[in-house]
Write an enzyme that holds these catalytic residues in place. Structure first.
Site, PDB file in Angstrom:
ATOM      1  N   ASP A 128      89.469 -20.056   9.773  1.00 61.11           N
ATOM      2  CA  ASP A 128      89.055 -18.664   9.594  1.00 61.11           C
ATOM      3  C   ASP A 128      89.166 -18.300   8.106  1.00 61.11           C
ATOM      4  O   ASP A 128      90.130 -18.661   7.433  1.00 61.11           O
ATOM      5  CB  ASP A 128      89.937 -17.736  10.437  1.00 61.11           C
ATOM      6  CG  ASP A 128      89.332 -16.348  10.585  1.00 61.11           C
ATOM      7  OD1 ASP A 128      88.925 -15.995  11.706  1.00 61.11           O
ATOM      8  OD2 ASP A 128      89.256 -15.622   9.566  1.00 61.11           O
ATOM      9  N   GLU A 186      83.613  -9.051  15.956  1.00 62.42           N
ATOM     10  CA  GLU A 186      82.818  -8.742  14.757  1.00 62.42           C
ATOM     11  C   GLU A 186      81.620  -9.667  14.611  1.00 62.42           C
ATOM     12  O   GLU A 186      80.575  -9.257  14.109  1.00 62.42           O
ATOM     13  CB  GLU A 186      83.697  -8.856  13.505  1.00 62.42           C
ATOM     14  CG  GLU A 186      84.759  -7.763  13.425  1.00 62.42           C
ATOM     15  CD  GLU A 186      85.721  -7.973  12.269  1.00 62.42           C
ATOM     16  OE1 GLU A 186      85.586  -8.974  11.538  1.00 62.42           O
ATOM     17  OE2 GLU A 186      86.616  -7.128  12.118  1.00 62.42           O
ATOM     18  N   VAL A 187      81.794 -10.922  15.009  1.00 59.23           N
ATOM     19  CA  VAL A 187      80.709 -11.897  14.887  1.00 59.23           C
ATOM     20  C   VAL A 187      80.188 -12.202  16.288  1.00 59.23           C
ATOM     21  O   VAL A 187      80.943 -12.676  17.152  1.00 59.23           O
ATOM     22  CB  VAL A 187      81.185 -13.188  14.186  1.00 59.23           C
ATOM     23  CG1 VAL A 187      80.046 -14.198  14.096  1.00 59.23           C
ATOM     24  CG2 VAL A 187      81.739 -12.876  12.793  1.00 59.23           C
ATOM     25  N   HIS A 224      83.340 -17.079  20.149  1.00 57.98           N
ATOM     26  CA  HIS A 224      84.297 -17.963  19.473  1.00 57.98           C
ATOM     27  C   HIS A 224      85.692 -17.730  20.022  1.00 57.98           C
ATOM     28  O   HIS A 224      86.027 -16.629  20.446  1.00 57.98           O
ATOM     29  CB  HIS A 224      84.283 -17.729  17.956  1.00 57.98           C
ATOM     30  CG  HIS A 224      84.414 -16.293  17.559  1.00 57.98           C
ATOM     31  ND1 HIS A 224      83.355 -15.405  17.594  1.00 57.98           N
ATOM     32  CD2 HIS A 224      85.482 -15.573  17.157  1.00 57.98           C
ATOM     33  CE1 HIS A 224      83.766 -14.219  17.217  1.00 57.98           C
ATOM     34  NE2 HIS A 224      85.060 -14.275  16.944  1.00 57.98           N
ATOM     35  N   MET A 225      86.477 -18.775  19.960  1.00 59.70           N
ATOM     36  CA  MET A 225      87.883 -18.716  20.358  1.00 59.70           C
ATOM     37  C   MET A 225      88.730 -18.810  19.102  1.00 59.70           C
ATOM     38  O   MET A 225      88.507 -19.690  18.270  1.00 59.70           O
ATOM     39  CB  MET A 225      88.176 -19.888  21.293  1.00 59.70           C
ATOM     40  CG  MET A 225      89.601 -19.975  21.765  1.00 59.70           C
ATOM     41  SD  MET A 225      89.808 -21.478  22.754  1.00 59.70           S
ATOM     42  CE  MET A 225      89.123 -20.937  24.318  1.00 59.70           C
ATOM     43  N   HIS A 226      89.679 -17.871  18.961  1.00 63.21           N
ATOM     44  CA  HIS A 226      90.649 -17.954  17.863  1.00 63.21           C
ATOM     45  C   HIS A 226      91.814 -18.831  18.332  1.00 63.21           C
ATOM     46  O   HIS A 226      92.342 -18.620  19.430  1.00 63.21           O
ATOM     47  CB  HIS A 226      91.218 -16.576  17.522  1.00 63.21           C
ATOM     48  CG  HIS A 226      90.229 -15.589  16.992  1.00 63.21           C
ATOM     49  ND1 HIS A 226      90.164 -15.250  15.648  1.00 63.21           N
ATOM     50  CD2 HIS A 226      89.264 -14.858  17.606  1.00 63.21           C
ATOM     51  CE1 HIS A 226      89.219 -14.337  15.477  1.00 63.21           C
ATOM     52  NE2 HIS A 226      88.648 -14.085  16.651  1.00 63.21           N
TER      53      HIS A 226
HETATM   54  P1  5GP Z   1      86.061 -11.544  15.806  1.00 61.34           P
HETATM   55  O1  5GP Z   1      86.635 -10.243  15.346  1.00 61.34           O
HETATM   56  O2  5GP Z   1      84.549 -11.492  15.919  1.00 61.34           O
HETATM   57  O3  5GP Z   1      86.712 -12.067  17.049  1.00 61.34           O
HETATM   58  O4  5GP Z   1      86.449 -12.593  14.697  1.00 61.34           O
HETATM   59  C1  5GP Z   1      85.587 -12.986  13.683  1.00 61.34           C
HETATM   60  C2  5GP Z   1      86.393 -13.855  12.750  1.00 61.34           C
HETATM   61  O5  5GP Z   1      85.497 -14.559  11.920  1.00 61.34           O
HETATM   62  C3  5GP Z   1      87.319 -13.072  11.825  1.00 61.34           C
HETATM   63  O6  5GP Z   1      88.665 -13.531  12.007  1.00 61.34           O
HETATM   64  C4  5GP Z   1      86.799 -13.379  10.432  1.00 61.34           C
HETATM   65  O7  5GP Z   1      87.834 -13.530   9.475  1.00 61.34           O
HETATM   66  C5  5GP Z   1      86.035 -14.673  10.638  1.00 61.34           C
HETATM   67  N1  5GP Z   1      84.887 -14.863   9.752  1.00 61.34           N
HETATM   68  C6  5GP Z   1      83.903 -13.963   9.492  1.00 61.34           C
HETATM   69  N2  5GP Z   1      82.991 -14.476   8.656  1.00 61.34           N
HETATM   70  C7  5GP Z   1      83.414 -15.743   8.385  1.00 61.34           C
HETATM   71  C8  5GP Z   1      82.863 -16.794   7.568  1.00 61.34           C
HETATM   72  O8  5GP Z   1      81.816 -16.662   6.939  1.00 61.34           O
HETATM   73  N3  5GP Z   1      83.567 -17.960   7.526  1.00 61.34           N
HETATM   74  C9  5GP Z   1      84.729 -18.140   8.224  1.00 61.34           C
HETATM   75  N4  5GP Z   1      85.328 -19.338   8.102  1.00 61.34           N
HETATM   76  N5  5GP Z   1      85.265 -17.172   9.006  1.00 61.34           N
HETATM   77  C10 5GP Z   1      84.620 -15.994   9.080  1.00 61.34           C
END
Ligand code: 5GP
Length: 108
Positions: free
Chosen positions: A29, A94-95, A99-101
């Site tokens: 991340d 956000e994306v 995806h899984m963190h």
């Molecule tokens: P969400 O809030 O959608 O579950 O998490 C999106 C995650 O993607 C966030 O933790 C953010 O830091 C990460 N992220 C967003 N853009 C990028 C990117 O361009 N590259 C990487 N490696 N991580 C990203």
């Protein structure tokens, strides 16, 4: 319009990829919330958990297998970790590429 994660999967934009096969990709991340913070994504674009369909079951099961493997690879298999999937606005997503963190390396 490909998502930013599709561009990472296809190596069109840089990321620290720690694992990739024909179904999933795992990368660090960009804004880590723990010493280990990896995102594990299906290579195909499934926007959200609400878009999962029966034909995705094998890929998403594989996501968990890869999470376990990457956790061990990153040295947190024994200490433990947290797996999170955020879904849509109220879930904090956000994306919009499922995806899984994988978070670990400290007490969460
Ligand atoms: P969400 O809030 O959608 O579950 O998490 C999106 C995650 O993607 C966030 O933790 C953010 O830091 C990460 N992220 C967003 N853009 C990028 C990117 O361009 N590259 C990487 N490696 N991580 C990203």
């Amino acid at each position: 319009m490909p998502t930013i994660f599709s561009k990472i999967v296809n190596r069109e934009i840089p990321a620290e990829i720690v694992f990739q096969d024909d179904r999933v990709t795992a990368f660090k991340d960009i804004n880590p919330l723990a010493p280990v913070h990896i995102l594990i994504v299906p290579n195909i674009e499934i926007p959200t958990a609400d878009d999962i369909r029966p034909e995705h079951e094998a890929t998403l099961g594989h996501l968990f297998v890869v999470a376990q493997q990457v956790a061990r690879q990153m040295g947190i298999g024994e200490s433990g970790y947290r797996l999170i999937v955020n879904c849509k606005g109220d879930g904090g997503q956000e994306v919009f590429h499922l995806h899984m963190h994988l978070l670990g390396g400290r007490k969460l």
